[in-house]
Design an enzyme around this catalytic site. Sequence first.
Site, PDB file in Angstrom:
ATOM      1  N   THR A 268      32.957  94.693 149.262  1.00 53.34           N
ATOM      2  CA  THR A 268      33.695  93.700 148.495  1.00 53.34           C
ATOM      3  C   THR A 268      34.965  94.303 147.931  1.00 53.34           C
ATOM      4  O   THR A 268      35.078  95.514 147.740  1.00 53.34           O
ATOM      5  CB  THR A 268      32.883  93.204 147.286  1.00 53.34           C
ATOM      6  OG1 THR A 268      32.614  94.301 146.422  1.00 53.34           O
ATOM      7  CG2 THR A 268      31.603  92.535 147.708  1.00 53.34           C
ATOM      8  N   ASP A 269      35.916  93.425 147.640  1.00 51.84           N
ATOM      9  CA  ASP A 269      36.910  93.787 146.654  1.00 51.84           C
ATOM     10  C   ASP A 269      36.195  93.666 145.303  1.00 51.84           C
ATOM     11  O   ASP A 269      35.099  93.107 145.206  1.00 51.84           O
ATOM     12  CB  ASP A 269      38.124  92.858 146.731  1.00 51.84           C
ATOM     13  CG  ASP A 269      39.384  93.496 146.179  1.00 51.84           C
ATOM     14  OD1 ASP A 269      39.256  94.406 145.327  1.00 51.84           O
ATOM     15  OD2 ASP A 269      40.482  93.104 146.587  1.00 51.84           O
ATOM     16  N   TRP A 270      36.822  94.196 144.252  1.00 54.12           N
ATOM     17  CA  TRP A 270      36.163  94.228 142.947  1.00 54.12           C
ATOM     18  C   TRP A 270      36.150  92.819 142.353  1.00 54.12           C
ATOM     19  O   TRP A 270      37.128  92.336 141.823  1.00 54.12           O
ATOM     20  CB  TRP A 270      36.896  95.216 142.047  1.00 54.12           C
ATOM     21  CG  TRP A 270      36.437  96.632 142.184  1.00 54.12           C
ATOM     22  CD1 TRP A 270      36.024  97.450 141.177  1.00 54.12           C
ATOM     23  CD2 TRP A 270      36.329  97.424 143.376  1.00 54.12           C
ATOM     24  NE1 TRP A 270      35.665  98.696 141.673  1.00 54.12           N
ATOM     25  CE2 TRP A 270      35.843  98.709 143.011  1.00 54.12           C
ATOM     26  CE3 TRP A 270      36.580  97.181 144.723  1.00 54.12           C
ATOM     27  CZ2 TRP A 270      35.618  99.727 143.937  1.00 54.12           C
ATOM     28  CZ3 TRP A 270      36.358  98.197 145.661  1.00 54.12           C
ATOM     29  CH2 TRP A 270      35.883  99.439 145.261  1.00 54.12           C
ATOM     30  N   GLY A 271      34.981  92.167 142.494  1.00 49.19           N
ATOM     31  CA  GLY A 271      34.836  90.813 141.991  1.00 49.19           C
ATOM     32  C   GLY A 271      34.824  89.752 143.068  1.00 49.19           C
ATOM     33  O   GLY A 271      34.909  88.562 142.761  1.00 49.19           O
ATOM     34  N   SER A 272      34.680  90.137 144.326  1.00 54.22           N
ATOM     35  CA  SER A 272      34.777  89.130 145.392  1.00 54.22           C
ATOM     36  C   SER A 272      33.416  88.686 145.941  1.00 54.22           C
ATOM     37  O   SER A 272      33.373  87.915 146.890  1.00 54.22           O
ATOM     38  CB  SER A 272      35.638  89.652 146.550  1.00 54.22           C
ATOM     39  OG  SER A 272      35.007  90.710 147.242  1.00 54.22           O
TER      40      SER A 272
END
Length: 739
Positions: A268-272
């Site tokens: 993930t991206d951070w928060g995706s």
Amino acid sequence: MKHSLFRICSLPVILLTLATQLMAQETVPPYLDDNQPIETRIEDALSRMTLKEKIALIHAQSKFSTPGCPRLGIPELWLSDGPHGVRMEFVWDDWNHADWTNDSCTAYPALTCLAATFNPKLAFEYGNAIGQEARYRKKDIILGPGVNIYRTPLSGRNFEYMGEDPYLSSQMVVPYIKGMQQNGVAACMKHFALNNQEKNRDRINVEVSDRALFEIYLPAFKAGVQEGGVWAIMGSYNKYHGQYCSHNERLVNQILKKDWGFDGVMLTDWGSAHDTDEAARYGLDLEMGTWTNGLTWGISSAYDNYYLAQPFLKKIESGELPESLLDEKVRRVLRLCFRTNMNRYRPYGCKLTPEHADIARRVAEEGIVLLKNENHFFPIEKGRYQKIAVIGENAVKQLSQGGGSSELKPQREISPLEGMIEKYGREHIVFTLGYASGEPNYSNELPSGLDADSLVQEAVKVAREADVVLFFGGLNKNFQQDCEGDDRRNMDLPFGQNELIEKLIEANPNTGIILISGNAVSMPWISQIDGLMQSWYLGSQAGTATANVISGEVSPSGKLPFSIPVKLEDNSAHYFGEESYPGVNNTQYYKDDILVGYRWYDTKKIKSRFPFGYGLSYTTFQYGKASTDKKSYQPDETVKLSFTLKNSGKRAGAETVQVYMSQKKPSVLRPVKELKAFKKVCLQPGEEQVVEIEVPVASFAFYDEGIADWKLENDKYMLHVASSSRQIHSTATIEVKNK
């Protein structure tokens, strides 16, 4: 006598030691044996892990690390931001800098600059250098490079990407990946996929045709997987067809993993990440930074509550989800470990070497683009002027800071002003700020605290008294400029720069402009100046490289990796209104379809301010007539195109020759031309060279939505030899005949 006795007494000890070593070798488990195939090691390690150990392996334990499996000796994975260098260290569980004294780096030019070099060999050196510094800093994954397409000049992260053309991005990203990964450090290509704006990035749903998806937005990702062998890919924040991209059934499971054969880790991206069931079923392998915006905030110590942590474990234990889904994710993470932190043969790395500084400088020099040079405004050789006025905040602002996750902590960043003073001597340079911005910020625009009128008045006074004025302006990496988290508000230069430029020209018509940005800007003053350079965020060696090009010690050879429109409404994303950009009710339709960048301007006959692939030199080049090795080709053949190129000027220089393809009578809409090859050629004054370029016939195909596959039609095709998308020098026509 003593020596002989010692040898006899030592024999049993030696034999015992050898026996112990042999026994130890026999008891080494397969997953720790470097001589075993990686897939054998993966299955052995997987068989030894408990359910909870497997769950722990697939989610974060801190902002930038995962826990590994301590019982089995499987190390933590350490990740770092930095498509342009290795980011500074952070504290364990928040976004505060750790303030270490040994986490500085070489800051390399932004990827827009790397793309502007049109030099894949340099891309390999660039990736290798970052890989070396990452390895020395004990990083296992570098979160880069980025290959999303430049669709709108407002996008906040365009400076992190490689421009508007999928072929150029593909050719530049593959060597970057190979260079980095030869150090045992995984490249993590991002953001997969369709992350072409920052505005509403965590909510926007993208609707795009399959043809545009496969022809424009996915080719660089595919090349990174199949040609670059990338070991990790990061998902984007946005949705595609109503489903978040980081766990998107079609994008990840079908296209990335099944069709392309990607065997690495999807993270993930951070928060995706947004849902346990979708993350489990639709291809997400590693969850990082959930419940954070990736920039400024996050829920503390939430790692065990991530979607792929305890919620996933409970669903497996209850039988709602099969353990086989978890096992597949663990296999991929283990494969990454065996390629990186469990590879005993990977090099040790190094950082801040003279070679790294040299690479940063050469990329910067080759990437600077000379856009206008009437009356030989550039180069400004030493001794030509007694007093050179350097005006503008970007001559002194540290541009490796800000921008979001690409921020860096260089050991030193040589500013353009420092470079100019070093080149011309302090006695010949006078500097004033002219305008000012606030400090970099990721959530709002900060005031500078300086009086704008006073800055302008002083700048006009300095300009009036100088022999020549060099204005260093453009954008910076503050909020709503070239910065993660939001897009620019318009194409204008911020902080009153356009008005300041007009006043400087009035005070001293002998004014040249150096724009530093990762995006196109409006240029209402363009007709009033003779000299214009497009520079970029150049990193540690910014000043040295800039001064070398301005002084003429290096002849500019950069080419624009994106088109610069006359006005924003001319751009394809904006032409169709809000539904096309930035979207309405959190849904956006890519109404420009395959006509992105120069494909749009050329096909719709809209004049751009400066076209894709454009860039001047301090010398001139003369193109000969293009010819091919034959006139008719099969789909599996390669066209061998040749022509002469002569340096017809008085300086050494490099020219990037570009080959565009047009189809005579396509059955579907096709762009007027598409880039299919390029080559950078260095020539001495008067030197002439036969340039040979190979173009695969298969690359002429288009994506046919009717058959959900690529289609190459029998037809005549034109190969245009050009120095930009709008400047064709010669054309060769061939015919393609399917068997």
